[in-house]
Scaffold this active site. Structure first.
Site, short mmCIF file in Angstrom:
data_model
loop_
_atom_site.label_atom_id
_atom_site.label_comp_id
_atom_site.label_asym_id
_atom_site.label_seq_id
_atom_site.Cartn_x
_atom_site.Cartn_y
_atom_site.Cartn_z
N TYR A 119 -0.68 -0.52 0.64
CA TYR A 119 0.51 0.25 1.02
C TYR A 119 1.75 -0.62 0.86
O TYR A 119 1.78 -1.75 1.31
CB TYR A 119 0.35 0.72 2.45
N SER A 120 2.77 -0.07 0.20
CA SER A 120 4.02 -0.77 -0.01
C SER A 120 3.73 -2.09 -0.73
O SER A 120 2.98 -2.10 -1.70
CB SER A 120 4.74 -0.96 1.33
#
Length: 953
Positions: A763-764
């Protein structure tokens, strides 16, 4: 100019009769021409909510009219026969609006396609159905849509960007059309939800749409001075007809914004009303509830907004809870600059795709409204629409005032037919032109209230789900007798959104010695499947012996009969027996907390989950009980206070969520036997299930609490492991390089799952780490069948050059909800001139005390956490991807800055250079920092799990 006669029978508000009426043209292209002629400088605006200053792109009616006629000339070069169907599959309001008018001006029929399923099998099945239904058909889409459709053979796909480029050189008069349509020509096709199988195509003509738009505009009090706010997608009749064409007919200016902006940031809704002087907006019950919940405690916003312009908020899609409406108006009063000038008029309505959206409304002045009912009524039909309640068994016998029955409507806004489906069309109407809505209601003193549904759909937070599809999956549970299961919509008193009940016959004897255990397992699996499919567990699961489960002569279970039996208390004995069995099963697995530490932790668990302390077992798992990230922090704080410990490392709670296990850790710390343990990045958030585990790499903040809500959706399906950064515990050094981090994470993954195939996600900023982990695993000869990168571009170093410690100081508090994005932007220049200690104090001063308390943060802990974030940023600064992996699935949301289209095309699409097979790019709801929160994770998990299935996992 030709005109259409619009009947004026039925109910109407007195205020409608004084509203100036526009001239009603004979077809839709003349509506656009009339608007451009009479109100050339009025605006069609489109908001960019990701920009810090809420920027807008506007086009005058005159300019828009000229632009779409040039597009119509360009599309006419395709030489399609008049009346050919064009499936419009676009994401942005502006593109959809232009495409609809382009088709109408060119004598073509647009069919509005909602977002395709992320699950490839469903996607291909739907597209094949569309091809059969409309053959031949052309798809008009963007690069993203074309990529989704590229794996399907035999499609004619045209790009809207290429059409726009072709139109640039066109020169056509302002009233140019390919074909001057007749009133009863097909105008626009809308696809139903497909909840009872493959979708149907609802045919609306120029006449039906014009009749609806005229009646709606009169009901809404629209004039050429009105400003309308719309966030509903154009594939929905409410977005394209109710909030665009009806206002255009009356010359009203319009502002269109992407739905995700409103749903992820409720302040955006109020800012738009304030800044653009909005008169008319739309907010279904779930949005009213969300706005109320998110804003009622925000004292900083009190008196900040000028809401005096708003005259009416329409609400549809699901019933409006009276208490929710009242709470919403109280919040508006609090946030309004001058509450005395705000019109608190809420207009709950009823409508369907087949009726051009809303056709029955009530006008409720909420502060003065005194309702004895749980839901707001729906009032009376708009001009030219009629309604009646009939006996649902024969469909024709009219009920008396106050009697419950099936709602039927008729009027000139009704659709003409379902495309290429005469059986469905004929079964939807009865003599006299009455349309069978499939809803159960009551008319009292001329006003409608709904109290149920006949049709096979369930609405959760405004989203329709198909009950037959849900039932099909529930039937696969081992403890369910084949074909003896039914699910029915149900709404309990004071419940914010619709829920459902499951009735079934067990495949085992309910009085057998093993019945309690079998029932517990069956009910758990029924609940798991429900949550994964429609984001909601059943309100009740009712097991009924097979000899008491009646079927019709056609071998079907009657949902309406089962629901009636439930409401009348006829199933009470079955429910009581099931509860007795379930209680026995829970008791059999119950382990009484025995040690002092177990007893203390059981008491803390009981407070967190609001149950009696005697109901908590030593075997209870924090996550299986429904624990959230905030619950974990609360447990840590209360346990530290009770045991008088300076620190219970968060990682120990994450790795030992079972009371008995955590009690041993606590005892070890108290007895000072818990010396520094070897760092292990793996945090098991969910351990049940036999499918391939998923390993999810932390974002830049280094922590994994953000994944707690997501992990729950994999219960009994596959283990869910999160990778946590190094440096949180005393004495642990941070990582100094990407290579060091990746080597550590790969070793930990191999210890946990020695052999592939693997599923890796990030994520990210964790996405680039996930990419490098995959490269390392493949270099070791392991198979990685899935790599999911969530909202992260490959060339992250380009975004990190100007990032410093101050950026980390702002990034983390924003991520934690301590400061807003605007605060971060405004603080940055000032903070960079301050020493580190003063930066921390400035951010701490801005942070809400209740949020700091909720997170159990201290200045020292925040300072240490920022150091971990900053170290990760430094690692990313020197990162440049190289090499390739087998295949990549990219998930993208509203980006931190800029438009979604630029983010996808300029920043994310370059992942193609690092994937040996074509990557997929899948849109997910929410913004960069909110896509994993409780509002968006139910939809995210469905999309994410669908992509895992496509990859064979």
């Amino acid at each position: 100019m030709g005109q259409v006669e619009v009947p004026t029978v039925g109910f109407a508000y007195a205020e409608e009769k004084t509203t100036p009426s526009p001239t009603i043209p004979s077809n839709l292209p003349r509506v656009l021409l009339q608007a451009a002629d009479r109100y050339p400088l009025h605006d069609l605006s489109f908001a960019n909510p990701t920009a810090r200053d809420l920027s807008y792109r506007s086009r005058t009616f005159s300019a828009f009219n000229q632009d779409v006629r040039k597009l119509a000339y360009a599309i006419s070069q395709w030489a399609k026969p008049q009346g050919s169907i064009i499936v419009v599959y676009l994401t942005e309001h502006e593109d959809n609006m232009a495409a609809i008018w382009t088709c109408l001006l060119a004598g073509l029929v647009p069919c509005l396609q909602p977002a395709l399923s992320a699950q490839q099998v469903h996607q291909h099945g739907h597209v094949a159905h569309i091809q059969r239904l409309f053959s031949p058909v052309t798809w008009l889409t963007n690069d993203f849509g074309a990529e989704q459709l590229s794996s399907i053979d035999g499609l004619e796909i045209r790009l809207f960007s290429e059409l726009s480029a072709l139109a640039e050189s066109a020169r056509v008069p302002a009233d140019w059309v390919v074909h001057d349509a007749q009133p009863d020509d097909e105008a626009i096709l809308y696809l139903t939800s497909g909840s009872t199988g493959f979708c149907k195509a609802v045919v609306h003509t120029h006449r039906t749409i014009l009749a609806a738009c005229y009646a709606k505009g009169r009901s809404y009090g629209l004039t050429s001075k009105s400003n309308v706010l719309n966030w509903v997608g154009f594939d929905h009749v409410a977005g394209s007809l109710e909030m665009h064409m009806a206002p255009l007919l009356f010359g009203a200016s319009q502002l269109h914004v992407h739905a995700s902006a409103i749903l992820s940031d409720p302040i955006c809704f109020l800012r738009l009303v304030d800044e653009k002087s909005i008169h008319l907006a739309f907010a279904p019950n779930f949005l009213l509830a969300k706005l109320t919940h998110d804003l009622e405690k925000d004292s900083d916003m009190c008196g900040r907004f000028d809401l005096s312009s708003i005259k009416r908020i329409n609400s549809g899609g699901e019933a409006v809870v009276t208490k929710t409406a009242q709470a919403f108006t109280m919040v508006l009063k609090k946030l309004a600059r001058d509450p005395s000038r705000v019109s608190f008029v809420l207009c709950p309505g009823f409508g369907m795709t087949e009726t051009c959206a809303g056709c029955i409304y009530d006008r409720v002045d909420v502060p003065r409204h005194r309702s004895v009912h749980e839901f707001l009524g729906l009032g009376r039909p708009i001009d030219s629409c009629e309604m009646r309640i009939v006996d649902p068994d024969d469909g024709i016998t009219v009920c008396h005032d106050g009697e419950s029955g099936e709602l039927q409507v008729r009027g000139p806004m009704l659709f003409t037919r379902y495309y290429n489906n005469p059986d469905a069309t004929s079964s939807s109407f009865v003599d006299g032109g009455w349309f069978r809505t499939g809803d159960i209601g009551i008319i009292e003193d001329g006003e409608l209230r709904l109290n149920g549904r006949i049709k096979d759909t369930l609405i959760v937070h405004g989203i329709s789900y198909g009950i037959p599809e849900l039932e099909t999956h529930l039937q696969t549970v081992e403890g369910v007798a084949h074909s003896f299961l039914a699910a029915a919509p149900y709404r309990a008193p004071n419940q914010e959104t619709e829920s459902f009940l499951v009735f079934y016959s067990p495949s085992f004897d309910l009085y057998d010695a093993e019945a309690s255990h079998k029932l517990l397992v069956t009910h758990r699996e029924l609940g798991d499947i429900s949550v994964k499919m429609i984001t909601l567990a059943p309100r009740h699961i009712v097991p009924i012996p097979i000899n008491e489960m009646e079927k019709s002569t056609l071998g079907k279970l009657s949902r309406s009969r089962l629901l009636a039996l439930f409401n009348q208390g006829e199933l009470t004995a079955h429910i009581a027996h099931a509860e007795k069995l379930l209680s026995a099963a829970r008791q059999a697995a119950f382990a009484v907390p025995s040690t002092d530490s177990e007893k203390a932790l059981a008491t803390i668990y009981s407070r967190i989950f609001n149950v009696g302390s005697g109901e908590v077992s030593a075997n209870d798992n924090l996550f299986e009980l429904g624990g959230t990230s905030i619950d974990i922090i609360r447990l840590k704080h209360e346990a530290e206070a009770y045991f008088r410990l300076a620190e219970i490392p968060l990682i120990q709670i994450l790795k030992h969520p079972v009371i008995s296990d955590l009690a041993r850790i606590v005892d070890s710390i108290r007895n000072r036997r818990n010396h520094e343990q070897e760092y292990d990045p793996i945090v098991p958030l969910q351990m049940t299930g036999k499918k391939t585990p998923i390993f999810f790499v932390h974002p830049a903040i280094g922590e994994v609490l953000v994944f707690v809500n997501l992990a729950k959706y994999f219960h009994n399906e596959r283990p869910f492991y999160a990778l946590r950064a190094r440096g949180f515990e005393p004495g642990q050094p941070v990582f100094n390089s990407m290579g060091e981090m990746v080597a550590c994470y790969v070793a930990a993954i191999k210890r946990t799952q020695p052999a592939g195939p693997y599923a890796i996600a990030g994520y990210s900023s964790g996405g680039i780490v996930a990419f490098e982990i995959t490269r390392s695993l493949e270099a070791l000869g392991d198979e990685v069948k899935f790599i999911g990168l969530v909202n992260i571009p490959p060339h992250i170093a380009d975004h990190m050059r100007e990032v410093d410690w101050t950026s980390g100081m702002l990034k983390l508090p924003h991520y934690l909800g301590l400061i807003s994005k605007d605060d971060a932007h405004q603080l940055a220049p000032t903070l960079r001139l301050m020493p580190r200690e003063k930066q921390l104090k400035a951010v701490w001063k801005l942070s809400p005390p209740e949020r700091l308390a909720e997170l159990r943060l201290t200045p020292a802990k925040l300072n240490h956490w920022v150091s971990i974030v900053s170290s990760f940023i430094e690692v990313c600064k020197g990162y440049h991807p190289s090499g390739t992996v087998s295949a990549i699935d990219v998930f993208y949301a509203i980006p931190p800055t800029g438009s979604r289209a630029d983010w996808l095309n300029s920043e994310l699409k370059p992942w193609s250079a690092f994937s040996r097979h074509a990557p997929t790019y899948t849109e997910v709801p929410g913004q960069h920092y909110t896509l994993m929160d409780s509002d968006h994770v139910p939809q995210f998990q469905k999309i994410f799990r669908g992509c895992l299935e496509v990859r064979g996992l």
